[in-house]
Design an enzyme around this catalytic site. Structure first.
Site, PDB file in Angstrom:
ATOM      1  N   ARG A 215     -40.293  99.201 -62.267  1.00 41.97           N
ATOM      2  CA  ARG A 215     -41.257  98.310 -62.933  1.00 41.97           C
ATOM      3  C   ARG A 215     -42.458  99.115 -63.431  1.00 41.97           C
ATOM      4  NH1 ARG A 215     -39.373  93.937 -59.250  1.00 41.97           N
ATOM      5  NH2 ARG A 215     -40.510  94.765 -57.495  1.00 41.97           N
ATOM      6  N   PHE A 231     -32.381  88.467 -66.856  1.00 36.09           N
ATOM      7  CA  PHE A 231     -32.217  88.306 -65.404  1.00 36.09           C
ATOM      8  C   PHE A 231     -33.578  88.567 -64.750  1.00 36.09           C
ATOM      9  CE2 PHE A 231     -28.302  89.924 -67.264  1.00 36.09           C
ATOM     10  CZ  PHE A 231     -27.348  89.024 -66.831  1.00 36.09           C
ATOM     11  N   ASP A 253     -33.763  83.798 -67.476  1.00 38.31           N
ATOM     12  CA  ASP A 253     -33.039  83.701 -66.205  1.00 38.31           C
ATOM     13  C   ASP A 253     -32.321  82.359 -66.205  1.00 38.31           C
ATOM     14  OD1 ASP A 253     -33.328  85.352 -63.296  1.00 38.31           O
ATOM     15  OD2 ASP A 253     -32.558  83.297 -63.137  1.00 38.31           O
ATOM     16  N   ALA A 283     -27.752  84.639 -69.611  1.00 40.06           N
ATOM     17  CA  ALA A 283     -28.183  85.817 -70.380  1.00 40.06           C
ATOM     18  C   ALA A 283     -27.196  86.162 -71.491  1.00 40.06           C
ATOM     19  CB  ALA A 283     -28.360  87.005 -69.443  1.00 40.06           C
ATOM     20  N   ASP A 303     -31.335  93.535 -65.743  1.00 41.73           N
ATOM     21  CA  ASP A 303     -31.197  93.765 -64.301  1.00 41.73           C
ATOM     22  C   ASP A 303     -30.376  92.646 -63.670  1.00 41.73           C
ATOM     23  OD1 ASP A 303     -31.504  94.603 -61.672  1.00 41.73           O
ATOM     24  OD2 ASP A 303     -33.488  93.695 -61.458  1.00 41.73           O
ATOM     25  N   CYS A 343     -27.212  96.966 -59.265  1.00 44.89           N
ATOM     26  CA  CYS A 343     -27.489  96.986 -57.825  1.00 44.89           C
ATOM     27  C   CYS A 343     -26.201  96.904 -57.016  1.00 44.89           C
ATOM     28  CB  CYS A 343     -28.442  95.855 -57.449  1.00 44.89           C
ATOM     29  SG  CYS A 343     -27.778  94.232 -57.809  1.00 44.89           S
TER      30      CYS A 343
HETATM   31  N1  SAH Z   1     -35.101  91.711 -62.245  1.00 42.52           N
HETATM   32  C1  SAH Z   1     -35.444  90.878 -61.135  1.00 42.52           C
HETATM   33  C2  SAH Z   1     -34.324  90.667 -60.149  1.00 42.52           C
HETATM   34  C3  SAH Z   1     -33.067  90.091 -60.766  1.00 42.52           C
HETATM   35  S1  SAH Z   1     -32.043  89.300 -59.597  1.00 42.52           S
HETATM   36  C4  SAH Z   1     -36.690  91.454 -60.440  1.00 42.52           C
HETATM   37  O1  SAH Z   1     -37.080  92.591 -60.730  1.00 42.52           O
HETATM   38  O2  SAH Z   1     -37.274  90.747 -59.617  1.00 42.52           O
HETATM   39  C5  SAH Z   1     -30.829  88.582 -60.615  1.00 42.52           C
HETATM   40  C6  SAH Z   1     -31.271  87.326 -61.346  1.00 42.52           C
HETATM   41  O3  SAH Z   1     -30.243  86.993 -62.258  1.00 42.52           O
HETATM   42  C7  SAH Z   1     -31.467  86.095 -60.477  1.00 42.52           C
HETATM   43  O4  SAH Z   1     -32.775  85.613 -60.655  1.00 42.52           O
HETATM   44  C8  SAH Z   1     -30.455  85.072 -61.005  1.00 42.52           C
HETATM   45  O5  SAH Z   1     -30.976  83.759 -61.064  1.00 42.52           O
HETATM   46  C9  SAH Z   1     -30.195  85.583 -62.382  1.00 42.52           C
HETATM   47  N2  SAH Z   1     -28.895  85.271 -62.978  1.00 42.52           N
HETATM   48  C10 SAH Z   1     -27.680  85.265 -62.382  1.00 42.52           C
HETATM   49  N3  SAH Z   1     -26.711  85.021 -63.292  1.00 42.52           N
HETATM   50  C11 SAH Z   1     -27.329  84.874 -64.497  1.00 42.52           C
HETATM   51  C12 SAH Z   1     -26.874  84.640 -65.813  1.00 42.52           C
HETATM   52  N4  SAH Z   1     -25.578  84.495 -66.078  1.00 42.52           N
HETATM   53  N5  SAH Z   1     -27.786  84.571 -66.797  1.00 42.52           N
HETATM   54  C13 SAH Z   1     -29.097  84.718 -66.544  1.00 42.52           C
HETATM   55  N6  SAH Z   1     -29.580  84.949 -65.317  1.00 42.52           N
HETATM   56  C14 SAH Z   1     -28.725  85.025 -64.301  1.00 42.52           C
END
Ligand code: SAH
Length: 399
Positions: A215, A231, A253, A283, A303, A343
Site C-alpha cells: 500500500r 477487490f 468490491d 470485478a 488484489d 495471496c
Molecule cells: N485489497 C484488500 C483485500 C482484498 S480481500 C485490502 O488491501 O484490504 C478480497 C476481496 O475481494 C474481498 O473484499 C471480497 O469481498 C472481494 N471479492 C471476492 N470476489 C469478488 C469478485 N468476484 N468481484 C469483486 N470483489 C470480490
C-alpha cells in the site's frame, strides 16, 4: 495465568517413518500423518517428542493432532528445550520485541504473532490499537496454547482493552477473552494512515495487514493519477492512493458492507468524498463494462481473494489470474501502472509471474516489472518453510 494448556504425564513419543531430520533441523516445522510410523490416539494439542526414523534419536518437540493431516507441529529442536511456561513466555516476548523494533507510534496495527514464523505454531494475533484479535489455527493449536492465558498476557503487555478470539471459519462464533467486544469499529494507524476495523464481522482478523508495504508503494506512485482498486475490501489501497495525491480513486468490491467501510476510511483521513467512487460489482463484470465503454486508468490495483484453496485447484486459479490480469491490462492506459497481487500459497512467485506474462500477452500488451513485493516484516516466515510466503505483489508498467 498459563500460556500452555496443562496436561498430565510425559509427552508422547512419535517416530518418523521417513528421513525428515535434515528438513526439521533446518527449521521446517511440519510433519504430516504419512511421515509418522504410528498415529497413537491422543487429545489434539498433546505434547510430543519426535524421534528419527533411523536410531530413534530425539530431533524435536511439538504438539500432535492425530485427526489432522498436519499431525505434528514442531516447536523446538534444541536438545533439552522443553515446552513449558518459561519457554512459551520467551517466545511471546521475542515476537513482541521484533514488533517494537519495527514500528513506532505511526503504525498501531500489526501482526504480533505470525504462527510458525514466530516459533509459535498455529498461533496468530493481530493488534489494532488497544484491541487484539487472536486466532488458533485448528484443534491442535487450540489444545496446546491456552488462549485465555495468552489473552491475559497480551492485555497486560500492551495495555489492551479487549482481546477477541475469532471463531473457526463457519464453525464457531468468536468471543471476547478480555474486556468487552468493542461496540464500534476500532481505529488504528498504519504508516500514519487511519483505518477503522470491524473485528467481529470483518474478513480474517478484520484487516489485511499483510499488504502494508505494498500500500505504501501505491501511495508513492499515486500523485496525479486516476486509480482503480479492484477487490478493494475496506479501501486499504484506495486510501493510500488518495493520500498520495491521486486525482480520482475507484474502489470495486462485490461486498457492499466492505465498500461502506472503504468510504468511511476515506473520510476518516480527511479526503474529499468527491474523489472516491465505490462500485459494488463483480470485478470481472466491472472490467468488461469498463473496457466496453473505453474507460482507462493510470494505476490499477488487483488484489483478489485466494483462487487456489488446494493444490488441485492451481490450474484453474492460474487461468483465473491470467483472465483477470488481461482484463485489468485492458483498462490500464499506455505506460500506466498495473499492480497484481496473489495471496494463494499454492501459487509460487514464478508461477504468478508467468500468469502475469500470459495475462498481459492475452491483452496484446507488453509490460516491464518495476517492483516485486510480498509480506511485511511483521509476517515473518521460517526460511525453510516456503509454504508460508504466500503473498506476491507484482508492479508493472504496461506499454
Ligand atoms: N485489497 C484488500 C483485500 C482484498 S480481500 C485490502 O488491501 O484490504 C478480497 C476481496 O475481494 C474481498 O473484499 C471480497 O469481498 C472481494 N471479492 C471476492 N470476489 C469478488 C469478485 N468476484 N468481484 C469483486 N470483489 C470480490
Amino acid at each position: 495465568m498459563t500460556l500452555l494448556q496443562s496436561r498430565p504425564g510425559p509427552p508422547l513419543q512419535l517416530r518418523l517413518a521417513r528421513d525428515l531430520t535434515r528438513a526439521i533441523k533446518r527449521g521446517h516445522p511440519w510433519v504430516y500423518t504419512k511421515a509418522l510410523r504410528q498415529l497413537p490416539p491422543a487429545m489434539p494439542g498433546a505434547q510430543a517428542v519426535l524421534l528419527d526414523n533411523k536410531k530413534g534419536r530425539e530431533i524435536g518437540r511439538g504438539f500432535y493432532d492425530p485427526h489432522s493431516p498436519l499431525a505434528l507441529r514442531i516447536c523446538a529442536t534444541e536438545p533439552g528445550e522443553t515446552l513449558n511456561e518459561h519457554w512459551a513466555q520467551k517466545r511471546l516476548e521475542r515476537a513482541l520485541a521484533l514488533r517494537r523494533m519495527l514500528f513506532d507510534g505511526r503504525t498501531t496495527g500489526f501482526r504480533l504473532f505470525n504462527g510458525e514464523g514466530d516459533g509459535l505454531p498455529g498461533l496468530i494475533a493481530d493488534v489494532y490499537g488497544d484491541v487484539a484479535v487472536l486466532q488458533l489455527d485448528g484443534a491442535g493449536p487450540a489444545g496446546f496454547w491456552d488462549a485465555t492465558g495468552i489473552a491475559g498476557w497480551l492485555a497486560q503487555a500492551l495495555a489492551l482493552r479487549c482481546v477477541y478470539e475469532r471463531g473457526e471459519r463457519g464453525r464457531s462464533e468468536g468471543k471476547s477473552l478480555v474486556g468487552d467486544i468493542p461496540a464500534a469499529p476500532v481505529v488504528f494507524l498504519e504508516n500514519g494512515v487511519r483505518f477503522a476495523v470491524d473485528i467481529v464481522r470483518g474478513q480474517k482478523t478484520g484487516f489485511f495487514l499483510d499488504q502494508r508495504d505494498n500500500r505504501q508503494k501505491i501511495r508513492e506512485l499515486a500523485a496525479g493519477r486516476r486509480v482503480l482498486n479492484l477487490f478493494g475490501y475496506t479501501g486499504g489501497f484506495s486510501v493510500y492512493a488518495g493520500l498520495g495525491g491521486a486525482s480520482q480513486v475507484t474502489t470495486v468490491d462485490i461486498a457492499a458492507p466492505a465498500l461502506a467501510a472503504a468510504q468511511a476510511n476515506w473520510e476518516l483521513n480527511g479526503l474529499p468524498s468527491t474523489g472516491h467512487e465505490i462500485v459494488a460489482a463483480d470485478a470481472f463484470e466491472f472490467l468488461a463494462g469498463a473496457a466496453a465503454s473505453q474507460r482507462l486508468w493510470d494505476l490499477v490495483v488487483v488484489d483478489p481473494p485466494s483462487f487456489a484453496s488446494s493444490k488441485a485447484a492451481v490450474p484453474k486459479a492460474i487461468a483465473a489470474y491470467q483472465k483477470l490480469i488481461a482484463a485489468a491490462a485492458a483498462v490500464t492506459r499506455p505506460d500506466g501502472l498495473l499492480a497484481a497481487a496473489s495471496c494463494s500459497s499454492h501459487v509460487g512467485l514464478e508461477a504468478f509471474l508467468n500468469a502475469c506474462e500470459e495475462g498481459i500477452s492475452l491483452a496484446r500488451r507488453r509490460a516491464t516489472v518495476l517492483h516485486l513485493g510480498g509480506q511485511p516484516a511483521d509476517h515473518p516466515t521460517p526460511l525453510a518453510l516456503p509454504e508460508f510466503r504466500y503473498l506476491k505483489f507484482v508492479l508493472m508498467r504496461v506499454e
